[in-house]
Design a protein around this motif. Sequence first.
Motif, short mmCIF file in Angstrom:
data_model
loop_
_atom_site.label_atom_id
_atom_site.label_comp_id
_atom_site.label_asym_id
_atom_site.label_seq_id
_atom_site.Cartn_x
_atom_site.Cartn_y
_atom_site.Cartn_z
N PRO A 106 -32.12 27.29 -101.11
CA PRO A 106 -33.45 26.99 -100.58
C PRO A 106 -34.50 27.94 -101.15
O PRO A 106 -34.19 29.05 -101.58
N VAL A 107 -35.74 27.50 -101.13
CA VAL A 107 -36.84 28.35 -101.60
C VAL A 107 -36.97 29.54 -100.66
O VAL A 107 -36.85 29.42 -99.45
N TRP A 147 -37.08 20.11 -96.24
CA TRP A 147 -38.31 19.53 -95.72
C TRP A 147 -39.00 20.47 -94.74
O TRP A 147 -40.23 20.55 -94.70
N HIS A 148 -38.23 21.19 -93.94
CA HIS A 148 -38.82 22.15 -93.03
C HIS A 148 -39.55 23.25 -93.80
O HIS A 148 -40.61 23.73 -93.39
N ARG A 149 -38.99 23.65 -94.94
CA ARG A 149 -39.63 24.69 -95.75
C ARG A 149 -40.84 24.15 -96.50
O ARG A 149 -41.84 24.85 -96.66
N LEU A 164 -46.15 33.11 -100.22
CA LEU A 164 -45.31 32.79 -99.07
C LEU A 164 -43.91 33.31 -99.32
O LEU A 164 -43.33 33.05 -100.38
N TRP A 165 -43.37 34.04 -98.34
CA TRP A 165 -41.98 34.51 -98.38
C TRP A 165 -41.29 34.00 -97.13
O TRP A 165 -41.74 34.25 -96.01
N ILE A 166 -40.20 33.25 -97.29
CA ILE A 166 -39.46 32.67 -96.17
C ILE A 166 -38.20 33.51 -95.97
O ILE A 166 -37.36 33.61 -96.88
N ASN A 173 -37.18 25.97 -88.35
CA ASN A 173 -37.19 24.78 -87.51
C ASN A 173 -38.63 24.50 -87.15
O ASN A 173 -39.16 25.03 -86.17
N ILE A 174 -39.29 23.70 -87.97
CA ILE A 174 -40.73 23.48 -87.80
C ILE A 174 -41.02 22.47 -86.70
O ILE A 174 -42.18 22.26 -86.34
#
Length: 281
Positions: A52-53, A190-192, A228-230, A235-236
Amino acid sequence: MNELIGALTMNAVGPDLFEGRTTNDGWFTLFGGQVIAQALSAATLTVPADRPVHSLHAYFLRGGAFDTPIKVEVARDRDGGAFSSRRVVVHQNDKPILTMMASFHAPEPGSWRQPEMPDVPPPEALPSLEDVQRAAAEQAPESMRESMLRRITSIDVHPITGCQPFQREDGPAEQAMWFRCRDVPADQSWHRILLAYASDLFLVNACIGPHRSRLKKGAHVASLDHGLWIHQDVNIEDWLLYVSDSASAGQGRGMNRGHIFSRDGRLIATTTQEGLMRLPA
Protein backbone atom coordinates in the motif's frame (compact mmCIF):
# COMPACT_ATOMS: atom_id res chain seq x y z
CA MET A 1 -19.92 9.11 -3.35
CA ASN A 2 -20.59 6.80 -6.29
CA GLU A 3 -19.89 9.68 -8.65
CA LEU A 4 -16.64 10.51 -6.82
CA ILE A 5 -15.41 6.91 -6.85
CA GLY A 6 -16.26 6.75 -10.55
CA ALA A 7 -14.12 9.82 -11.17
CA LEU A 8 -11.25 8.35 -9.18
CA THR A 9 -11.37 5.05 -11.09
CA MET A 10 -8.64 5.19 -13.73
CA ASN A 11 -8.90 3.37 -17.06
CA ALA A 12 -5.75 2.02 -18.73
CA VAL A 13 -5.35 3.39 -22.27
CA GLY A 14 -1.72 2.35 -22.83
CA PRO A 15 1.35 1.05 -21.01
CA ASP A 16 1.30 2.91 -17.66
CA LEU A 17 -0.99 5.52 -19.23
CA PHE A 18 -4.42 6.08 -17.70
CA GLU A 19 -7.44 8.25 -18.36
CA GLY A 20 -10.17 9.51 -16.05
CA ARG A 21 -12.99 12.00 -15.88
CA THR A 22 -13.49 14.91 -13.52
CA THR A 23 -16.43 15.78 -11.33
CA ASN A 24 -17.52 19.07 -9.81
CA ASP A 25 -17.62 18.64 -6.04
CA GLY A 26 -19.06 22.12 -5.56
CA TRP A 27 -15.82 24.10 -5.61
CA PHE A 28 -15.33 27.01 -7.98
CA THR A 29 -12.25 25.30 -9.46
CA LEU A 30 -11.29 21.63 -9.83
CA PHE A 31 -10.52 20.41 -6.30
CA GLY A 32 -6.82 19.65 -5.87
CA GLY A 33 -7.55 16.66 -3.64
CA GLN A 34 -9.42 15.06 -6.52
CA VAL A 35 -6.37 15.36 -8.81
CA ILE A 36 -4.05 13.96 -6.10
CA ALA A 37 -6.41 11.02 -5.57
CA GLN A 38 -6.60 10.34 -9.32
CA ALA A 39 -2.81 10.38 -9.57
CA LEU A 40 -2.58 7.96 -6.64
CA SER A 41 -5.32 5.75 -8.08
CA ALA A 42 -3.37 5.37 -11.31
CA ALA A 43 -0.05 4.73 -9.53
CA THR A 44 -1.69 2.10 -7.30
CA LEU A 45 -2.67 0.10 -10.38
CA THR A 46 1.05 -0.39 -11.20
CA VAL A 47 2.06 -1.74 -7.77
CA PRO A 48 1.46 -5.18 -6.18
CA ALA A 49 -1.59 -5.23 -3.93
CA ASP A 50 0.48 -6.14 -0.85
CA ARG A 51 2.35 -2.80 -1.05
CA PRO A 52 0.00 0.00 0.00
CA VAL A 53 0.99 3.62 -0.46
CA HIS A 54 2.69 5.10 2.60
CA SER A 55 3.74 8.54 1.34
CA LEU A 56 3.30 10.99 -1.51
CA HIS A 57 4.36 14.50 -2.40
CA ALA A 58 2.59 16.46 -5.12
CA TYR A 59 3.05 19.85 -6.77
CA PHE A 60 0.13 21.73 -8.27
CA LEU A 61 1.25 23.29 -11.57
CA ARG A 62 -1.98 24.62 -13.09
CA GLY A 63 -5.65 24.86 -12.21
CA GLY A 64 -7.81 22.10 -13.64
CA ALA A 65 -11.11 22.24 -15.54
CA PHE A 66 -14.35 20.46 -14.65
CA ASP A 67 -15.36 19.54 -18.18
CA THR A 68 -12.14 18.00 -19.54
CA PRO A 69 -10.85 14.42 -19.05
CA ILE A 70 -7.45 13.92 -17.49
CA LYS A 71 -4.57 11.68 -18.56
CA VAL A 72 -2.14 10.22 -16.05
CA GLU A 73 1.36 9.00 -16.89
CA VAL A 74 3.08 6.71 -14.38
CA ALA A 75 6.82 5.98 -14.38
CA ARG A 76 7.98 2.88 -12.48
CA ASP A 77 11.13 4.35 -11.01
CA ARG A 78 11.94 1.46 -8.68
CA ASP A 79 10.64 -1.85 -7.36
CA GLY A 80 12.86 -3.02 -4.50
CA GLY A 81 12.60 -5.76 -1.93
CA ALA A 82 10.14 -3.82 0.24
CA PHE A 83 9.49 -0.47 -1.46
CA SER A 84 8.15 0.65 -4.84
CA SER A 85 8.53 4.21 -6.13
CA ARG A 86 6.32 5.82 -8.75
CA ARG A 87 6.57 9.17 -10.53
CA VAL A 88 3.26 10.55 -11.83
CA VAL A 89 2.27 13.40 -14.14
CA VAL A 90 -1.37 14.41 -14.58
CA HIS A 91 -2.25 16.14 -17.88
CA GLN A 92 -5.27 18.10 -18.99
CA ASN A 93 -5.53 19.71 -22.43
CA ASP A 94 -2.01 18.36 -23.16
CA LYS A 95 -0.53 20.39 -20.29
CA PRO A 96 0.70 19.06 -16.95
CA ILE A 97 -1.45 20.20 -14.03
CA LEU A 98 0.16 18.09 -11.27
CA THR A 99 3.34 16.10 -10.66
CA MET A 100 3.67 13.58 -7.84
CA MET A 101 6.10 11.13 -6.30
CA ALA A 102 4.59 8.22 -4.37
CA SER A 103 6.16 5.45 -2.33
CA PHE A 104 4.60 2.07 -1.57
CA HIS A 105 5.76 -0.26 1.20
CA ALA A 106 5.03 -3.83 2.26
CA PRO A 107 4.10 -3.49 5.97
CA GLU A 108 6.60 -4.87 8.46
CA PRO A 109 6.82 -4.97 12.28
CA GLY A 110 8.46 -2.11 14.17
CA SER A 111 8.26 0.05 17.30
CA TRP A 112 5.50 2.67 17.50
CA ARG A 113 5.05 6.11 19.02
CA GLN A 114 2.78 9.05 18.23
CA PRO A 115 1.41 12.34 19.61
CA GLU A 116 -1.70 12.26 21.75
CA MET A 117 -4.98 13.02 20.05
CA PRO A 118 -6.46 16.39 21.11
CA ASP A 119 -9.53 16.38 23.33
CA VAL A 120 -12.37 17.65 21.12
CA PRO A 121 -16.17 17.26 21.01
CA PRO A 122 -17.38 14.08 19.25
CA PRO A 123 -18.79 14.43 15.71
CA GLU A 124 -22.34 13.70 16.90
CA ALA A 125 -22.23 16.84 19.07
CA LEU A 126 -21.31 19.10 16.15
CA PRO A 127 -23.28 20.48 13.19
CA SER A 128 -22.46 19.23 9.71
CA LEU A 129 -20.70 21.45 7.19
CA GLU A 130 -24.02 21.83 5.36
CA ASP A 131 -25.65 23.08 8.58
CA VAL A 132 -22.82 25.59 9.03
CA GLN A 133 -23.24 26.80 5.44
CA ARG A 134 -27.00 27.11 5.87
CA ALA A 135 -26.64 29.19 9.03
CA ALA A 136 -24.07 31.46 7.35
CA ALA A 137 -26.27 31.89 4.27
CA GLU A 138 -29.21 33.05 6.41
CA GLN A 139 -27.09 36.00 7.60
CA ALA A 140 -25.69 36.83 4.13
CA PRO A 141 -27.06 39.09 1.38
CA GLU A 142 -29.52 37.30 -0.89
CA SER A 143 -27.13 37.64 -3.86
CA MET A 144 -24.59 35.40 -2.07
CA ARG A 145 -26.89 32.72 -0.70
CA GLU A 146 -26.96 30.40 -3.70
CA SER A 147 -23.16 30.09 -3.83
CA MET A 148 -22.96 29.67 -0.04
CA LEU A 149 -25.39 26.74 -0.12
CA ARG A 150 -23.46 24.74 -2.73
CA ARG A 151 -22.40 21.35 -1.40
CA ILE A 152 -18.61 21.59 -1.23
CA THR A 153 -17.61 17.93 -0.90
CA SER A 154 -18.94 14.41 -1.31
CA ILE A 155 -17.71 13.37 2.14
CA ASP A 156 -19.28 14.03 5.53
CA VAL A 157 -17.59 16.90 7.40
CA HIS A 158 -18.37 18.17 10.90
CA PRO A 159 -16.25 21.30 11.53
CA ILE A 160 -14.85 21.98 14.99
CA THR A 161 -12.97 25.21 14.32
CA GLY A 162 -11.36 27.09 11.46
CA CYS A 163 -12.80 25.35 8.40
CA GLN A 164 -16.02 27.29 7.97
CA PRO A 165 -15.67 28.38 4.32
CA PHE A 166 -17.39 31.76 4.69
CA GLN A 167 -15.94 32.93 8.00
CA ARG A 168 -14.38 36.40 7.65
CA GLU A 169 -13.23 37.11 11.22
CA ASP A 170 -9.56 36.66 12.10
CA GLY A 171 -8.86 33.62 14.26
CA PRO A 172 -6.04 31.29 15.31
CA ALA A 173 -3.69 29.67 12.79
CA GLU A 174 -5.29 26.27 13.28
CA GLN A 175 -8.35 24.23 12.43
CA ALA A 176 -10.00 20.93 13.32
CA MET A 177 -12.77 18.81 11.84
CA TRP A 178 -14.20 15.31 11.79
CA PHE A 179 -14.74 13.62 8.42
CA ARG A 180 -15.76 10.26 6.97
CA CYS A 181 -16.83 8.67 3.68
CA ARG A 182 -19.72 6.27 3.18
CA ASP A 183 -20.20 3.26 0.88
CA VAL A 184 -16.48 2.81 0.21
CA PRO A 185 -15.16 -0.37 -1.49
CA ALA A 186 -13.62 -2.78 1.02
CA ASP A 187 -10.18 -2.72 -0.64
CA GLN A 188 -7.68 -0.86 1.61
CA SER A 189 -6.27 0.90 -1.45
CA TRP A 190 -9.59 2.76 -1.86
CA HIS A 191 -9.54 3.90 1.75
CA ARG A 192 -6.06 5.35 1.18
CA ILE A 193 -7.02 6.97 -2.13
CA LEU A 194 -10.01 8.65 -0.48
CA LEU A 195 -7.83 9.69 2.46
CA ALA A 196 -5.53 11.41 -0.04
CA TYR A 197 -8.60 13.17 -1.48
CA ALA A 198 -9.81 14.31 1.95
CA SER A 199 -6.35 15.33 3.18
CA ASP A 200 -6.45 18.41 0.92
CA LEU A 201 -9.81 19.52 2.32
CA PHE A 202 -9.44 22.93 4.04
CA LEU A 203 -5.77 22.31 4.97
CA VAL A 204 -4.73 25.70 3.55
CA ASN A 205 -7.22 27.34 5.92
CA ALA A 206 -4.82 26.94 8.84
CA CYS A 207 -2.46 29.61 7.53
CA ILE A 208 -5.39 31.81 6.51
CA GLY A 209 -6.92 31.87 10.01
CA PRO A 210 -5.25 35.07 11.32
CA HIS A 211 -5.85 36.83 7.97
CA ARG A 212 -9.51 35.99 7.22
CA SER A 213 -10.60 39.63 7.41
CA ARG A 214 -8.45 40.28 4.31
CA LEU A 215 -10.25 37.67 2.17
CA LYS A 216 -11.77 40.31 -0.05
CA LYS A 217 -11.92 41.06 -3.74
CA GLY A 218 -8.44 40.61 -5.16
CA ALA A 219 -7.41 37.89 -2.70
CA HIS A 220 -5.81 34.80 -4.24
CA VAL A 221 -5.44 31.61 -2.18
CA ALA A 222 -4.38 28.26 -3.65
CA SER A 223 -2.47 25.10 -2.76
CA LEU A 224 1.10 24.96 -4.08
CA ASP A 225 2.15 21.49 -2.96
CA HIS A 226 0.89 18.68 -0.76
CA GLY A 227 2.56 15.99 1.32
CA LEU A 228 0.90 12.94 2.88
CA TRP A 229 2.36 10.16 5.04
CA ILE A 230 0.07 7.24 5.95
CA HIS A 231 1.25 5.46 9.10
CA GLN A 232 -1.20 2.55 9.31
CA ASP A 233 -4.32 1.07 7.75
CA VAL A 234 -7.21 3.45 7.17
CA ASN A 235 -10.91 2.96 7.86
CA ILE A 236 -12.37 6.05 6.24
CA GLU A 237 -15.94 4.88 6.83
CA ASP A 238 -15.44 5.62 10.53
CA TRP A 239 -15.02 9.21 11.74
CA LEU A 240 -11.46 10.59 11.48
CA LEU A 241 -10.23 13.69 13.30
CA TYR A 242 -8.17 16.12 11.18
CA VAL A 243 -6.30 18.78 13.17
CA SER A 244 -3.90 21.23 11.55
CA ASP A 245 -1.95 24.38 12.28
CA SER A 246 0.28 26.84 10.45
CA ALA A 247 3.91 27.27 11.43
CA SER A 248 4.51 30.45 9.42
CA ALA A 249 3.23 32.78 6.72
CA GLY A 250 5.00 35.43 4.65
CA GLN A 251 6.15 36.49 1.20
CA GLY A 252 2.80 35.49 -0.27
CA ARG A 253 2.90 31.91 1.09
CA GLY A 254 1.73 30.06 4.18
CA MET A 255 2.89 26.74 5.64
CA ASN A 256 0.41 24.18 6.99
CA ARG A 257 0.80 20.86 8.78
CA GLY A 258 -1.78 18.36 10.00
CA HIS A 259 -2.45 15.12 11.85
CA ILE A 260 -5.28 12.68 11.13
CA PHE A 261 -6.42 10.45 14.01
CA SER A 262 -8.82 7.53 14.19
CA ARG A 263 -11.69 7.91 16.62
CA ASP A 264 -9.92 5.69 19.16
CA GLY A 265 -6.84 7.96 19.13
CA ARG A 266 -4.46 6.20 16.71
CA LEU A 267 -2.40 8.47 14.44
CA ILE A 268 -3.38 7.48 10.91
CA ALA A 269 -1.60 10.08 8.78
CA THR A 270 0.44 13.29 8.74
CA THR A 271 0.11 16.06 6.15
CA THR A 272 1.97 19.17 5.05
CA GLN A 273 1.07 21.84 2.53
CA GLU A 274 2.35 25.21 1.41
CA GLY A 275 -0.30 27.57 0.12
CA LEU A 276 -0.26 30.67 -2.01
CA MET A 277 -1.69 33.53 0.07
CA ARG A 278 -1.92 36.81 -1.84
CA LEU A 279 -4.12 39.10 0.21
CA PRO A 280 -5.00 42.77 -0.33
CA ALA A 281 -3.01 45.16 1.87
